[in-house]
Design a protein around this motif. Structure first.
Motif, PDB file in Angstrom:
ATOM      1  N   UNK A   8       0.771  -1.228   0.000  1.00  0.00           N
ATOM      2  CA  UNK A   8       0.000   0.000   0.000  1.00  0.00           C
ATOM      3  C   UNK A   8       0.805   1.280   0.000  1.00  0.00           C
ATOM      4  N   UNK A   9       2.113   1.170   0.118  1.00  0.00           N
ATOM      5  CA  UNK A   9       2.919   2.377   0.098  1.00  0.00           C
ATOM      6  C   UNK A   9       2.996   2.979  -1.298  1.00  0.00           C
ATOM      7  N   UNK A  10       3.585   4.169  -1.371  1.00  0.00           N
ATOM      8  CA  UNK A  10       3.720   4.809  -2.669  1.00  0.00           C
ATOM      9  C   UNK A  10       3.925   6.297  -2.526  1.00  0.00           C
ATOM     10  N   UNK A  11       3.782   6.990  -3.643  1.00  0.00           N
ATOM     11  CA  UNK A  11       3.939   8.432  -3.683  1.00  0.00           C
ATOM     12  C   UNK A  11       2.577   9.099  -3.621  1.00  0.00           C
ATOM     13  N   UNK A  12       2.447  10.086  -2.756  1.00  0.00           N
ATOM     14  CA  UNK A  12       1.187  10.799  -2.607  1.00  0.00           C
ATOM     15  C   UNK A  12       1.491  12.277  -2.375  1.00  0.00           C
ATOM     16  N   UNK A  13       0.599  13.126  -2.815  1.00  0.00           N
ATOM     17  CA  UNK A  13       0.780  14.560  -2.616  1.00  0.00           C
ATOM     18  C   UNK A  13       0.410  14.951  -1.188  1.00  0.00           C
ATOM     19  N   UNK A  14       0.970  16.036  -0.693  1.00  0.00           N
ATOM     20  CA  UNK A  14       0.564  16.520   0.635  1.00  0.00           C
ATOM     21  C   UNK A  14      -0.946  16.714   0.700  1.00  0.00           C
ATOM     22  N   UNK A  15      -1.524  16.281   1.821  1.00  0.00           N
ATOM     23  CA  UNK A  15      -2.965  16.322   1.986  1.00  0.00           C
ATOM     24  C   UNK A  15      -3.678  15.082   1.504  1.00  0.00           C
ATOM     25  N   UNK A  16      -2.966  14.211   0.825  1.00  0.00           N
ATOM     26  CA  UNK A  16      -3.565  12.996   0.289  1.00  0.00           C
ATOM     27  C   UNK A  16      -3.676  11.884   1.311  1.00  0.00           C
ATOM     28  N   UNK A  86      -1.876  13.558   4.770  1.00  0.00           N
ATOM     29  CA  UNK A  86      -0.444  13.257   4.825  1.00  0.00           C
ATOM     30  C   UNK A  86       0.398  14.507   4.624  1.00  0.00           C
ATOM     31  N   UNK A  87       1.521  14.530   5.317  1.00  0.00           N
ATOM     32  CA  UNK A  87       2.444  15.656   5.275  1.00  0.00           C
ATOM     33  C   UNK A  87       3.807  15.167   4.766  1.00  0.00           C
TER      34      UNK A  87
END
Length: 122
Positions: A8-16, A86-87
């Motif tokens: 489930x990990x990965x790249x996400x934008x702040x606030x996602x 997320x931050x």
């Protein structure tokens, strides 16, 4: 042996948001607790959240309270971490941990997964 596999990990934008999953398999009689820890580059591994499989009581680190939610499925021997708001400072490798009793009357033993990378960046 006991294996813990995170996903489930990965790249996400702040606030996602992201949802991590961890599945425990192998020789398992009982799991007492499961949890999530994280380790950012250059920092020590730290508790994020954990949950007692018997009582459902949860514990959260102060820096995630209100944003992350831990839950478990005792039948499937799984634990989840729902991460919202997320931050960038949440960027880390997230590890699953479980306290496992492999046979009745044996002591509980700690097991760790290999980790899944969470990157929060725009």
């Amino acid at each position: 042996q006991v294996q813990l596999v995170e996903s489930g990990g990965g790249l996400v934008q702040p606030g996602g948001s992201l949802r991590l999953s961890c599945a425990a398999s192998g020789i398992i009689f009982r799991i007492r607790a499961m949890g999530w820890y994280r380790q950012a580059p250059g920092k020590q591994r730290e508790l994020v959240a954990d949950i007692s499989t018997a009582t459902g009581i949860t514990e959260y680190a102060g820096f995630v309270r209100g944003r992350f939610t831990i839950s478990g499925d005792n039948v499937k021997n799984m634990v989840y971490l729902q991460m919202n708001s997320l931050k960038p400072e949440d960027t880390a490798v997230y590890y699953c941990r479980a306290e496992v009793q492999k046979q009745p009357l044996q002591a509980y033993v700690e097991f760790w997964g290999q980790g899944t990378l969470v990157t929060v960046s725009s």
